[in-house]
Motif scaffolding. Structure first.
Motif, PDB file in Angstrom:
ATOM      1  N   THR A  47      -3.469   9.043  11.353  1.00  0.00           N
ATOM      2  CA  THR A  47      -3.022   9.096   9.961  1.00  0.00           C
ATOM      3  C   THR A  47      -1.702   8.363   9.774  1.00  0.00           C
ATOM      4  OG1 THR A  47      -4.151  11.203   9.525  1.00  0.00           O
ATOM      5  CG2 THR A  47      -2.267  10.664   8.131  1.00  0.00           C
ATOM      6  N   VAL A  48      -0.750   8.604  10.656  1.00  0.00           N
ATOM      7  CA  VAL A  48       0.553   7.954  10.547  1.00  0.00           C
ATOM      8  C   VAL A  48       0.409   6.440  10.676  1.00  0.00           C
ATOM      9  CG1 VAL A  48       2.817   7.691  11.638  1.00  0.00           C
ATOM     10  CG2 VAL A  48       1.858   9.974  11.292  1.00  0.00           C
ATOM     11  N   ARG A  49      -0.451   5.980  11.591  1.00  0.00           N
ATOM     12  CA  ARG A  49      -0.643   4.533  11.748  1.00  0.00           C
ATOM     13  C   ARG A  49      -1.240   3.913  10.492  1.00  0.00           C
ATOM     14  NH1 ARG A  49      -2.400   5.995  17.095  1.00  0.00           N
ATOM     15  NH2 ARG A  49      -4.579   5.854  16.427  1.00  0.00           N
ATOM     16  N   VAL A  50      -2.246   4.560   9.914  1.00  0.00           N
ATOM     17  CA  VAL A  50      -2.879   4.017   8.708  1.00  0.00           C
ATOM     18  C   VAL A  50      -1.896   4.008   7.538  1.00  0.00           C
ATOM     19  CG1 VAL A  50      -4.687   4.410   6.988  1.00  0.00           C
ATOM     20  CG2 VAL A  50      -5.213   4.661   9.412  1.00  0.00           C
ATOM     21  N   LEU A  51      -1.167   5.097   7.372  1.00  0.00           N
ATOM     22  CA  LEU A  51      -0.184   5.162   6.291  1.00  0.00           C
ATOM     23  C   LEU A  51       0.890   4.092   6.454  1.00  0.00           C
ATOM     24  CD1 LEU A  51       0.269   9.039   6.038  1.00  0.00           C
ATOM     25  CD2 LEU A  51      -0.830   7.569   4.335  1.00  0.00           C
ATOM     26  N   MET A  52       1.329   3.874   7.676  1.00  0.00           N
ATOM     27  CA  MET A  52       2.335   2.846   7.925  1.00  0.00           C
ATOM     28  C   MET A  52       1.809   1.460   7.570  1.00  0.00           C
ATOM     29  SD  MET A  52       4.038   4.217  11.490  1.00  0.00           S
ATOM     30  CE  MET A  52       5.148   2.810  11.644  1.00  0.00           C
ATOM     31  N   ALA A  53       0.563   1.173   7.963  1.00  0.00           N
ATOM     32  CA  ALA A  53      -0.017  -0.141   7.659  1.00  0.00           C
ATOM     33  C   ALA A  53      -0.127  -0.344   6.149  1.00  0.00           C
ATOM     34  CB  ALA A  53      -1.390  -0.265   8.309  1.00  0.00           C
ATOM     35  N   ALA A  54      -0.579   0.686   5.440  1.00  0.00           N
ATOM     36  CA  ALA A  54      -0.706   0.567   3.990  1.00  0.00           C
ATOM     37  C   ALA A  54       0.656   0.397   3.329  1.00  0.00           C
ATOM     38  CB  ALA A  54      -1.417   1.807   3.425  1.00  0.00           C
ATOM     39  N   GLN A  55       1.660   1.096   3.839  1.00  0.00           N
ATOM     40  CA  GLN A  55       2.998   0.988   3.270  1.00  0.00           C
ATOM     41  C   GLN A  55       3.588  -0.407   3.474  1.00  0.00           C
ATOM     42  OE1 GLN A  55       2.997   3.563   1.227  1.00  0.00           O
ATOM     43  NE2 GLN A  55       4.998   4.322   1.803  1.00  0.00           N
ATOM     44  N   ILE A  56       3.324  -1.001   4.620  1.00  0.00           N
ATOM     45  CA  ILE A  56       3.846  -2.340   4.889  1.00  0.00           C
ATOM     46  C   ILE A  56       3.286  -3.340   3.877  1.00  0.00           C
ATOM     47  CG2 ILE A  56       3.780  -4.278   6.506  1.00  0.00           C
ATOM     48  CD1 ILE A  56       3.946  -2.179   8.767  1.00  0.00           C
ATOM     49  N   LEU A  72       7.580  12.056   8.833  1.00  0.00           N
ATOM     50  CA  LEU A  72       7.834  11.652   7.453  1.00  0.00           C
ATOM     51  C   LEU A  72       8.651  10.366   7.405  1.00  0.00           C
ATOM     52  CD1 LEU A  72       8.772  14.137   4.653  1.00  0.00           C
ATOM     53  CD2 LEU A  72      10.114  12.069   4.935  1.00  0.00           C
ATOM     54  N   SER A  73       9.669  10.280   8.263  1.00  0.00           N
ATOM     55  CA  SER A  73      10.564   9.123   8.231  1.00  0.00           C
ATOM     56  C   SER A  73       9.883   7.852   8.725  1.00  0.00           C
ATOM     57  CB  SER A  73      11.818   9.392   9.062  1.00  0.00           C
ATOM     58  OG  SER A  73      11.517   9.494  10.436  1.00  0.00           O
ATOM     59  N   LEU A  74       8.901   7.983   9.627  1.00  0.00           N
ATOM     60  CA  LEU A  74       8.190   6.790  10.106  1.00  0.00           C
ATOM     61  C   LEU A  74       7.429   6.113   8.979  1.00  0.00           C
ATOM     62  CD1 LEU A  74       6.829   7.910  13.595  1.00  0.00           C
ATOM     63  CD2 LEU A  74       8.521   6.126  13.134  1.00  0.00           C
ATOM     64  N   VAL A  75       6.830   6.905   8.108  1.00  0.00           N
ATOM     65  CA  VAL A  75       6.116   6.325   6.971  1.00  0.00           C
ATOM     66  C   VAL A  75       7.104   5.724   5.979  1.00  0.00           C
ATOM     67  CG1 VAL A  75       4.596   6.853   5.033  1.00  0.00           C
ATOM     68  CG2 VAL A  75       4.125   7.825   7.278  1.00  0.00           C
ATOM     69  N   VAL A  76       8.237   6.395   5.777  1.00  0.00           N
ATOM     70  CA  VAL A  76       9.284   5.814   4.928  1.00  0.00           C
ATOM     71  C   VAL A  76       9.763   4.490   5.514  1.00  0.00           C
ATOM     72  CG1 VAL A  76      11.618   6.152   4.031  1.00  0.00           C
ATOM     73  CG2 VAL A  76      10.017   8.058   4.044  1.00  0.00           C
TER      74      VAL A  76
END
Length: 469
Positions: free
Chosen positions: A52-61, A179-183
């Motif tokens: 989940t964190v990886r997918v959220l990070m990719a989408a945020q980028i 939380l901060s990784l996605v931010v």
């Protein structure tokens, strides 16, 4: 923690007094005693959490490019079309207001259908808003540009709620870090975005658009890619899985249609509480918890400080001869301050405590106001002030959001999170709306001084003894 606060962690220290974490061993997101094997549900939750964190990070980028590219361009575009500095702030105001309007509906959609539907819908609405801005800019219709900016605000709402999605399955002791990784992942896209102002000019000429509108073409593509990543890859849905595991089930999408609400199922044959009733209950819950109230106020007022100063900084730089590329670079550094150091801030939040990091953010806000407010025609000082402004926002947002989440009982959490984002963006919209008029009345220095006064309520709550109990 007093009141009805959820006793997961000590707000000041980020951990329970004994150094462990609250909750029964082996429950999702909570480590069991050393030497005892993890149960299959908890092991699955850990695997899904990492994905989940990886997918959220990719989408945020990717989607961050769409957000960053229109931050400076939106104000400049409306300023050109209206011929007014005060009017220039309306673009950011409408975007922030849009984020406020979409905050609770997207949170409610996530609660009932899962994060994948809630976040994906936010990105799709933003893409439609970007198309509307392009059409309106070519026609020169300012109201339609502002309507498109309002829709683009849903991207901000989706961006903010992504940080909560990262915490759905996170362990208590590492919630701020997740939380901060996605931010943080927003950094790359958002830093690249404002620097697309230059490449956007030939795109705008080719399409017959004002030069400031070219970057919105990039926004359309970025928001659509962000939607695709969430829609196709955010499986299983973290919020639905967390709810299923809390009910002792193994499926992330139970067949009986019960809402994905952490904290327990809706009894069969009963209707869910009305939306207004749930929001009222969430407000009462926050008021009864000093720690949750501090988290809410820190995120809301911190956002107002950031938006009000950031809105008029491109105009201030342009009036002192800064080229469009310099304006874009200043916004890039501001966004870097917001996101680039967030993993460190998340680590500090888990390590030294939520309240201490919130207080550090308030101090940084004061430094930003002094540096930018006394800059005069120094472009370097304004850029430095904008970086500090972003860094203060990161401290307030990461620590405040973590404190708010863990201080809220599961049955109120979705509504509280959506309400926090709505209030956060309403405060930002108010700051952006007032910023142009304040600059006209008391100048850019006066705007910085007025914005810095908003830290006072946060200091009062943070230093009150009840917030630390």
């Amino acid at each position: 923690m007093s009141g009805t606060a959820h006793p997961r962690n000590d707000p000041a220290g980020g951990r329970c007094p004994d150094g462990g974490t609250a909750g029964p061993p082996g429950t999702p997101g909570r480590p069991g005693p050393p030497g005892i094997p993890q149960d299959p549900d908890r092991a699955r939750a850990a695997v899904v959490q990492r994905r989940t964190v990886r997918v959220l990070m990719a989408a945020q980028i990717i989607a961050g490019i769409g957000m960053g590219s229109m931050l400076a361009s939106g104000s400049l575009l409306v300023g050109r079309l209206t011929g007014s500095d005060a009017g220039a702030g309306l673009a950011t105001t409408c975007t922030t207001l849009g984020a406020a309007l979409f905050g609770i509906p997207l949170a409610t959609l996530s609660r009932s259908r899962g994060r994948r539907i809630g976040l994906g819908t936010g990105w799709l609405i933003a893409a439609a808003g970007s198309v509307l801005v392009l059409v309106a800019a070519r026609l020169g219709w300012v109201p339609l540009v502002l309507a498109g900016s309002l829709l683009i605000g849903s991207a901000t709402a989706a961006n903010l709620q992504s940080r909560y999605a990262a915490a759905d399955l996170a362990e208590d002791a590492h919630r701020a870090r997740a939380l901060s990784l996605v931010v943080w992942s927003t950094t790359l896209g958002s830093v690249i975005g404002p620097n697309l102002s230059g490449p956007g000019e030939p795109v705008a000429r080719a399409l017959g658009e004002p030069q400031e509108a070219g970057t919105f073409v990039f926004s359309v593509g970025a928001f659509l890619i962000g939607w695709a990543l969430i829609w196709f890859l955010l499986r299983p849905d973290p919020l639905r899985l967390a709810a299923a595991l809390a009910r002792g089930e193994t499926e992330d999408a139970p067949a009986d249609g019960r809402p994905a609400l952490p904290g327990g199922p809706t009894p069969t044959g009963t209707r869910p509480a009305p939306f207004t009733t749930r929001i009222a209950a969430a407000l009462r819950h926050v008021r009864a918890s000093p720690a949750a109230l501090l988290g809410l106020v820190a995120t809301v007022l911190g956002h107002a400080v950031m938006v009000s100063v950031m809105t008029m900084s491109p105009i201030h730089l342009a009036h002192h001869g800064a080229a469009l590329s310099v304006v874009g670079f200043s916004i890039s550094l501001h966004i870097a301050g917001m996101y680039a150091l967030s993993p460190l801030i998340g680590w500090l939040t888990d390590r030294i405590g939520r309240i201490r990091v919130i207080l550090a953010g308030q101090l940084i806000y004061v430094c930003a106001a002094v540096v930018a407010g006394t800059a005069g025609d120094s472009q370097g000082a304004v850029v430095t002030g904008l970086f500090l402004l972003g860094l203060g926002w990161s401290c307030a947002t990461v620590a405040g959001s973590t404190l708010l989440t863990e201080s809220t009982a599961p049955e109120h959490r979705s509504e509280v999170q959506g309400l926090a984002d709505t209030l956060m963006n309403l405060a930002g919209a108010a700051g952006g709306a007032l910023a142009g008029g304040l600059v006209a009345l008391i100048g850019y220095s006066g705007l910085n001084a007025a914005a810095s006064l908003l830290i006072l309520p946060v200091l009062v709550l943070a230093l009150a003894p009840r917030s630390r109990t």
